[in-house]
Design a protein around this motif. Structure first.
Motif, PDB file in Angstrom:
ATOM      1  N   PRO A 138      23.642  85.154  91.044  1.00  0.00           N
ATOM      2  CA  PRO A 138      24.990  84.583  91.030  1.00  0.00           C
ATOM      3  C   PRO A 138      25.832  85.279  89.960  1.00  0.00           C
ATOM      4  CG  PRO A 138      23.308  82.860  90.975  1.00  0.00           C
ATOM      5  CD  PRO A 138      22.619  84.163  90.662  1.00  0.00           C
ATOM      6  N   VAL A 139      26.917  85.902  90.383  1.00  0.00           N
ATOM      7  CA  VAL A 139      27.734  86.694  89.464  1.00  0.00           C
ATOM      8  C   VAL A 139      28.883  85.866  88.893  1.00  0.00           C
ATOM      9  CG1 VAL A 139      29.160  88.761  89.200  1.00  0.00           C
ATOM     10  CG2 VAL A 139      27.144  88.818  90.701  1.00  0.00           C
ATOM     11  N   ALA A 140      29.727  85.332  89.765  1.00  0.00           N
ATOM     12  CA  ALA A 140      30.880  84.555  89.301  1.00  0.00           C
ATOM     13  C   ALA A 140      31.384  83.665  90.422  1.00  0.00           C
ATOM     14  CB  ALA A 140      32.003  85.472  88.816  1.00  0.00           C
ATOM     15  N   SER A 141      31.772  82.477  90.073  1.00  0.00           N
ATOM     16  CA  SER A 141      32.313  81.524  91.043  1.00  0.00           C
ATOM     17  C   SER A 141      33.726  81.913  91.446  1.00  0.00           C
ATOM     18  CB  SER A 141      32.335  80.124  90.427  1.00  0.00           C
ATOM     19  OG  SER A 141      33.046  79.220  91.238  1.00  0.00           O
ATOM     20  N   ILE A 142      34.088  81.589  92.689  1.00  0.00           N
ATOM     21  CA  ILE A 142      35.493  81.730  93.087  1.00  0.00           C
ATOM     22  C   ILE A 142      36.111  80.361  93.366  1.00  0.00           C
ATOM     23  CG2 ILE A 142      35.279  84.081  93.928  1.00  0.00           C
ATOM     24  CD1 ILE A 142      35.206  82.981  96.783  1.00  0.00           C
ATOM     25  N   GLY A 143      35.427  79.299  92.893  1.00  0.00           N
ATOM     26  CA  GLY A 143      36.020  77.979  92.962  1.00  0.00           C
ATOM     27  C   GLY A 143      35.668  77.212  94.214  1.00  0.00           C
ATOM     28  N   ALA A 284      23.649  95.327  83.409  1.00  0.00           N
ATOM     29  CA  ALA A 284      24.928  95.821  82.890  1.00  0.00           C
ATOM     30  C   ALA A 284      26.001  95.816  83.969  1.00  0.00           C
ATOM     31  CB  ALA A 284      24.752  97.228  82.327  1.00  0.00           C
ATOM     32  N   ILE A 285      25.620  96.114  85.210  1.00  0.00           N
ATOM     33  CA  ILE A 285      26.592  96.094  86.300  1.00  0.00           C
ATOM     34  C   ILE A 285      26.992  94.661  86.634  1.00  0.00           C
ATOM     35  CG2 ILE A 285      26.797  96.497  88.798  1.00  0.00           C
ATOM     36  CD1 ILE A 285      25.495  99.171  88.389  1.00  0.00           C
ATOM     37  N   VAL A 286      26.016  93.748  86.628  1.00  0.00           N
ATOM     38  CA  VAL A 286      26.329  92.338  86.857  1.00  0.00           C
ATOM     39  C   VAL A 286      27.323  91.851  85.805  1.00  0.00           C
ATOM     40  CG1 VAL A 286      25.394  89.991  86.855  1.00  0.00           C
ATOM     41  CG2 VAL A 286      24.157  91.816  88.022  1.00  0.00           C
ATOM     42  N   ALA A 287      27.114  92.251  84.565  1.00  0.00           N
ATOM     43  CA  ALA A 287      28.012  91.840  83.489  1.00  0.00           C
ATOM     44  C   ALA A 287      29.409  92.396  83.698  1.00  0.00           C
ATOM     45  CB  ALA A 287      27.450  92.287  82.137  1.00  0.00           C
ATOM     46  N   GLN A 288      29.500  93.666  84.131  1.00  0.00           N
ATOM     47  CA  GLN A 288      30.812  94.247  84.397  1.00  0.00           C
ATOM     48  C   GLN A 288      31.522  93.541  85.544  1.00  0.00           C
ATOM     49  OE1 GLN A 288      31.551  98.489  84.489  1.00  0.00           O
ATOM     50  NE2 GLN A 288      29.577  98.902  83.535  1.00  0.00           N
ATOM     51  N   LEU A 289      30.793  93.262  86.603  1.00  0.00           N
ATOM     52  CA  LEU A 289      31.365  92.544  87.739  1.00  0.00           C
ATOM     53  C   LEU A 289      31.899  91.184  87.295  1.00  0.00           C
ATOM     54  CD1 LEU A 289      28.832  93.168  90.655  1.00  0.00           C
ATOM     55  CD2 LEU A 289      31.315  93.433  90.811  1.00  0.00           C
ATOM     56  N   GLN A 290      31.067  90.482  86.562  1.00  0.00           N
ATOM     57  CA  GLN A 290      31.445  89.145  86.125  1.00  0.00           C
ATOM     58  C   GLN A 290      32.707  89.169  85.273  1.00  0.00           C
ATOM     59  OE1 GLN A 290      29.300  86.637  82.933  1.00  0.00           O
ATOM     60  NE2 GLN A 290      28.393  85.932  84.870  1.00  0.00           N
ATOM     61  N   VAL A 296      40.479  88.831  86.648  1.00  0.00           N
ATOM     62  CA  VAL A 296      41.474  88.840  87.727  1.00  0.00           C
ATOM     63  C   VAL A 296      41.766  87.431  88.227  1.00  0.00           C
ATOM     64  CG1 VAL A 296      40.845  91.180  88.430  1.00  0.00           C
ATOM     65  CG2 VAL A 296      39.820  89.217  89.622  1.00  0.00           C
ATOM     66  N   GLN A 297      40.794  86.518  88.106  1.00  0.00           N
ATOM     67  CA  GLN A 297      41.059  85.149  88.558  1.00  0.00           C
ATOM     68  C   GLN A 297      42.110  84.449  87.708  1.00  0.00           C
ATOM     69  OE1 GLN A 297      37.185  83.172  88.924  1.00  0.00           O
ATOM     70  NE2 GLN A 297      37.618  82.988  91.098  1.00  0.00           N
ATOM     71  N   ALA A 298      42.324  84.939  86.520  1.00  0.00           N
ATOM     72  CA  ALA A 298      43.340  84.341  85.648  1.00  0.00           C
ATOM     73  C   ALA A 298      44.735  84.902  85.905  1.00  0.00           C
ATOM     74  CB  ALA A 298      42.956  84.571  84.187  1.00  0.00           C
ATOM     75  N   GLN A 299      44.861  85.899  86.779  1.00  0.00           N
ATOM     76  CA  GLN A 299      46.161  86.494  87.056  1.00  0.00           C
ATOM     77  C   GLN A 299      47.053  85.514  87.834  1.00  0.00           C
ATOM     78  OE1 GLN A 299      45.386  90.152  89.144  1.00  0.00           O
ATOM     79  NE2 GLN A 299      44.451  91.151  87.371  1.00  0.00           N
ATOM     80  N   PRO A 314      37.843  77.992  89.337  1.00  0.00           N
ATOM     81  CA  PRO A 314      36.859  77.505  88.362  1.00  0.00           C
ATOM     82  C   PRO A 314      37.352  77.706  86.938  1.00  0.00           C
ATOM     83  CG  PRO A 314      36.189  79.627  89.220  1.00  0.00           C
ATOM     84  CD  PRO A 314      37.411  79.228  90.008  1.00  0.00           C
ATOM     85  N   GLU A 315      37.044  76.744  86.067  1.00  0.00           N
ATOM     86  CA  GLU A 315      37.428  76.885  84.667  1.00  0.00           C
ATOM     87  C   GLU A 315      36.620  77.998  83.995  1.00  0.00           C
ATOM     88  OE1 GLU A 315      37.183  73.237  82.555  1.00  0.00           O
ATOM     89  OE2 GLU A 315      38.647  72.200  83.815  1.00  0.00           O
ATOM     90  N   ARG A 316      35.352  78.099  84.381  1.00  0.00           N
ATOM     91  CA  ARG A 316      34.485  79.128  83.805  1.00  0.00           C
ATOM     92  C   ARG A 316      33.693  79.791  84.938  1.00  0.00           C
ATOM     93  NH1 ARG A 316      33.198  79.722  78.691  1.00  0.00           N
ATOM     94  NH2 ARG A 316      31.027  80.228  79.225  1.00  0.00           N
ATOM     95  N   PRO A 317      34.283  80.806  85.576  1.00  0.00           N
ATOM     96  CA  PRO A 317      33.583  81.475  86.684  1.00  0.00           C
ATOM     97  C   PRO A 317      32.228  82.035  86.287  1.00  0.00           C
ATOM     98  CG  PRO A 317      35.877  82.184  86.535  1.00  0.00           C
ATOM     99  CD  PRO A 317      35.603  81.386  85.298  1.00  0.00           C
ATOM    100  N   GLN A 318      32.090  82.374  85.011  1.00  0.00           N
ATOM    101  CA  GLN A 318      30.850  82.986  84.540  1.00  0.00           C
ATOM    102  C   GLN A 318      29.684  81.996  84.497  1.00  0.00           C
ATOM    103  OE1 GLN A 318      33.690  82.535  82.897  1.00  0.00           O
ATOM    104  NE2 GLN A 318      33.429  82.462  80.677  1.00  0.00           N
ATOM    105  N   ASP A 319      29.935  80.718  84.708  1.00  0.00           N
ATOM    106  CA  ASP A 319      28.867  79.722  84.708  1.00  0.00           C
ATOM    107  C   ASP A 319      28.272  79.515  86.102  1.00  0.00           C
ATOM    108  OD1 ASP A 319      29.260  79.344  82.004  1.00  0.00           O
ATOM    109  OD2 ASP A 319      30.454  77.522  82.236  1.00  0.00           O
TER     110      ASP A 319
END
Length: 345
Positions: A138-143, A284-290, A296-299, A314-319
């Motif tokens: 799981p990399v990042a939530s999109i809500g 390292a790639i997972v971290a970059q993706l996240q 960009v989700q904050a744009q 999501p408030e914290r996509p990284q979770d």
């Protein structure tokens, strides 16, 4: 014995059940060791990432809520990176067609999945599923886009408690829509029946749009419907909203209370989705993706597209990894299953 939650019938009665609510220990391990490459090679690979177009597989038809939400993020990622981020819709087998494709892909960060509840539910319930939840990182939530409990405008119930009171008096007398086994809508129906101690007659549909007309016309008495689809019919006066299945009220339906506010927090099932990578993708790639997805989700442009869909960012996509693990524990406990027993059937 198969769980009655997933009995393959077009119509059945939901009965009151005793549900467990305590947490269970899980051994979900999200592998990010990375392709067996030496650390120096992984670092070099990560330093130039992304060096070519990415493919994101959405296991749903184009134009759906998850698809449109994902594209809001992939469009922004493409602009940020200067690399195409190609969305490929691969619906079918309740999400498994798309998930299998990503599961078999090279774990190099260039083929990603938009995973959702099916990545947890299918390994527990569908013996044809050829992956486990831990086969994805799981990399990042999109809500999420919460469901709204709605009834026809002609119905006599003006609050959810009005409906529940009558449903208790007339077990099995009222029809509820199920747009897909294992969907957040279906699981929400099950949890409401259990939490409220009612019996409802479930009618199966292929997706949500097919049942909306039946609901408006009164052939169905109640249904959980995604806010994106529900809002136009609520605003036009064809449907009446009784509750929101979300942690907080929706801005567009500020007068409609949540299930928790009505004493039914156990019935809250919030759909979720997010970017997943094949297990073994370099850390390292997972971290970059996240990091890129979080930024960009904050744009404002992305948030505006979310708002148009009634989607909650999501408030914290990284979770996202913690969310997936929590959901895996919850539904394994509710269903009384493990991935191993599902595969053994």
């Amino acid at each position: 014995m198969p769980s009655p939650l997933f009995a393959p019938s077009a119509q059945r009665t939901l009965s009151r059940r005793s549900w467990l609510h305590s947490a269970i220990a899980a051994s979900t391990a999200f592998t990010t060791a990375g392709l067996g490459l030496p650390l120096s090679a992984q670092a070099k690979q990560a330093a130039t990432y992304p060096a070519r177009p990415l493919k994101v597989i959405v296991p749903y038809p184009a134009g759906g809520v998850i698809d449109v939400t994902a594209r809001a993020v992939t469009d922004a990622l493409a602009q940020r990176w200067g690399q195409p981020v190609i969305v490929e819709n691969r619906p079918g087998a309740n999400g498994n067609l798309g998930a299998h494709a990503v599961h078999q892909a090279t774990p190099d960060g260039y083929t990603l999945l938009i995973g959702s509840m099916f990545t947890v539910i299918n390994p527990l319930t569908d013996s044809s599923t050829r992956y486990r939840t831990s086969d994805f990182v799981p990399v990042a939530s999109i809500g999420s886009t919460p469901n709204v409990w709605v009834v026809p405008a002609s119905a006599p119930w003006h609050t959810l408690h009005d409906f529940l009171a009558q449903a208790r008096q007339q077990p099995g007398a009222f029809n509820v829509a199920n747009p897909g086994q294992g969907s957040s809508n279906h699981l929400g129906v099950e949890r409401l029946a259990a939490a409220a101690g009612i019996q409802l007659t479930q009618i199966n549909y292929q997706g949500q749009p097919p049942f909306i007309t039946d609901l408006i016309n009164g052939q169905l008495h109640i249904a959980p419907l995604t806010a994106t689809l529900a809002l136009p019919h609520i605003q036009s006066g064809k449907l009446r909203a009784l509750a929101v299945a979300a942690p907080t009220r929706l801005a567009a339906l500020a007068q409609v209370p949540t299930l928790s506010e009505q004493g039914l927090s156990d019935a809250t099932v919030v759909p979720w989705s997010g970017f997943m990578a094949p297990a073994g993708t370099p850390e390292a790639i997972v971290a970059q993706l996240q990091a890129a997805i979080v930024q960009v989700q904050a744009q404002p442009a992305v948030l505006q597209r979310y708002a148009a869909l009634q989607a909650q960012a999501p408030e914290r996509p990284q979770d996202f990894a913690q969310l997936v693990q929590h959901e895996q524990q919850r539904w394994a406990l509710v269903l009384g299953r493990t991935e191993q027993t599902a595969k053994a059937r």
